[in-house]
Design an enzyme around this catalytic site. Structure first.
Site, short mmCIF file in Angstrom:
data_model
loop_
_atom_site.label_atom_id
_atom_site.label_comp_id
_atom_site.label_asym_id
_atom_site.label_seq_id
_atom_site.Cartn_x
_atom_site.Cartn_y
_atom_site.Cartn_z
N SER A 21 0.84 -1.21 0.00
CA SER A 21 0.00 0.00 0.00
C SER A 21 0.87 1.26 0.00
O SER A 21 0.52 2.27 -0.61
CB SER A 21 -0.98 0.00 1.18
OG SER A 21 -0.31 0.28 2.38
N ASN A 22 2.02 1.19 0.65
CA ASN A 22 2.94 2.34 0.59
C ASN A 22 3.52 2.50 -0.80
O ASN A 22 3.69 3.62 -1.28
CB ASN A 22 4.06 2.20 1.62
CG ASN A 22 3.64 2.68 3.00
OD1 ASN A 22 3.47 3.88 3.21
ND2 ASN A 22 3.43 1.75 3.93
N MET A 95 10.85 -6.54 4.44
CA MET A 95 11.10 -7.22 5.70
C MET A 95 12.46 -7.94 5.76
O MET A 95 12.59 -8.99 6.37
CB MET A 95 9.96 -8.21 5.98
CG MET A 95 8.64 -7.51 6.19
SD MET A 95 8.79 -6.19 7.44
CE MET A 95 7.09 -5.72 7.64
N HIS A 114 8.44 3.02 9.23
CA HIS A 114 8.23 2.02 10.28
C HIS A 114 6.98 2.40 11.08
O HIS A 114 6.79 3.57 11.43
CB HIS A 114 9.46 1.96 11.19
CG HIS A 114 9.36 0.88 12.21
ND1 HIS A 114 9.52 -0.45 11.90
CD2 HIS A 114 9.07 0.93 13.53
CE1 HIS A 114 9.34 -1.18 12.99
NE2 HIS A 114 9.07 -0.36 14.00
N ASP A 150 16.01 -0.27 12.19
CA ASP A 150 15.10 0.82 12.53
C ASP A 150 15.74 1.91 13.40
O ASP A 150 15.14 2.41 14.35
CB ASP A 150 13.85 0.27 13.25
CG ASP A 150 13.09 -0.74 12.39
OD1 ASP A 150 13.10 -0.57 11.15
OD2 ASP A 150 12.50 -1.67 12.94
#
Ligand code: GAR
Length: 194
Positions: A21-22, A95, A114, A150
Site C-alpha cells: 500500500s505504501n 522485511m 516504520h 530501525d
C-alpha cells in the site's frame, strides 16, 4: 556519495515484501507534476507480494530477488541499481535487513517507514506490543536507513491517539493512513534540505 538533485526527478527504487500500500501511494505521489522522484524499479524478496501487481498495472520494472543467499542477492541488486542509476531507495514494508556493505556500496540515500514512534518498538509486531503496553499513543516514522535495525536519523514522525476500543486491526489501519501521508512528505523534505 551520489547526491540527489533537487530539481531533476530522482530515480527511485522501492523495496517491498507484501501488500504494497505504501508502494501504491508512492507511485501516485511520483506521478504528480511537481514530484521530485520517478519510480524506475521495484524490488521484492517475495514473488507472491501483492504489491507487485501495482508494478504491472503502472508498467514499472520489477525484480524478484529471494534473499536465500543475502550476499549474492545484494550483489545482484547493486548491479541493477547501478545500471539504472538509482539514487534513492525507499523501503516500504521490506522485511529484510540490508547489510552494512550494501548500504555503503549503494552510496545513495535509503529511507524506511516504520509503524511505530521510533525508537520505541523497533522490529516486528509493533501494534500488538504498543497495545499490550497500554500505550496512549502510537504512530509512524520515516528515517534514514543504517545497518542497525530501525535506527537511522528520523526525518518525520507522526503520532495518533490509541483509543479505548482499539485493536491491532484498527490501529494498523489508522497508522497506515498516516504512513501514506508522511512518506511523500519526508521525501520532499530531504530533497528540499539538500
Ligand atoms: C507498513 O506498516 C510499514 O510501515 C511496515 O510494514 C507495513 C507494510 O505495508 N514496515 C515495517 O514494519 C518495517 N520495519 P504495505 O506493504 O501495505 O506498504
Amino acid at each position: 556519495m551520489k547526491k540527489l538533485i533537487g530539481l531533476d526527478k530522482n530515480k527511485t527504487a522501492v523495496f517491498i515484501s507484501g501488500n504494497g500500500s505504501n508502494l501504491r501511494n508512492l507511485i501516485k505521489f511520483s506521478k504528480n507534476k511537481n514530484s521530485p522522484i520517478i519510480i524506475d524499479l521495484v524490488i521484492s524478496n517475495n514473488k507472491n507480494a501483492k504489491g507487485l501487481l501495482y508494478t504491472y498495472r503502472k508498467k514499472i520494472e520489477n525484480k524478484v530477488i529471494n534473499f536465500r543467499n543475502q550476499k549474492l542477492s545484494e550483489k545482484k541488486i547493486l548491479k541493477i541499481l547501478s545500471k539504472k542509476k538509482i539514487k534513492l531507495i525507499c523501503l516500504a514494508g521490506f522485511m529484510k535487513i540490508l547489510s552494512k556493505k550494501f548500504i555503503q556500496k549503494f552510496g545513495g540515500i535509503i529511507l524506511n517507514i516504520h509503524p511505530s514512534l521510533l525508537p520505541k518498538y523497533k522490529g516486528l509486531n509493533t501494534h500488538k506490543r504498543a497495545l499490550l503496553n497500554n500505550e496512549k499513543y502510537s504512530g509512524c516514522t520515516v528515517h534514514y536507513v543504517t545497518s542497525k535495525l530501525d535506527s537511522g536519523k528520523i526525518i518525520i514522525q507522526k503520532k495518533v491517539k490509541i483509543s479505548k476500543y482499539e485493536n491491532e486491526i484498527t490501529l494498523k489501519k489508522k497508522i497506515l493512513k498516516l504512513e501514506h501521508a508522511i512518506y511523500p512528505e519526508a521525501i520532499k523534505k530531504i530533497i528540499a534540505d539538500l
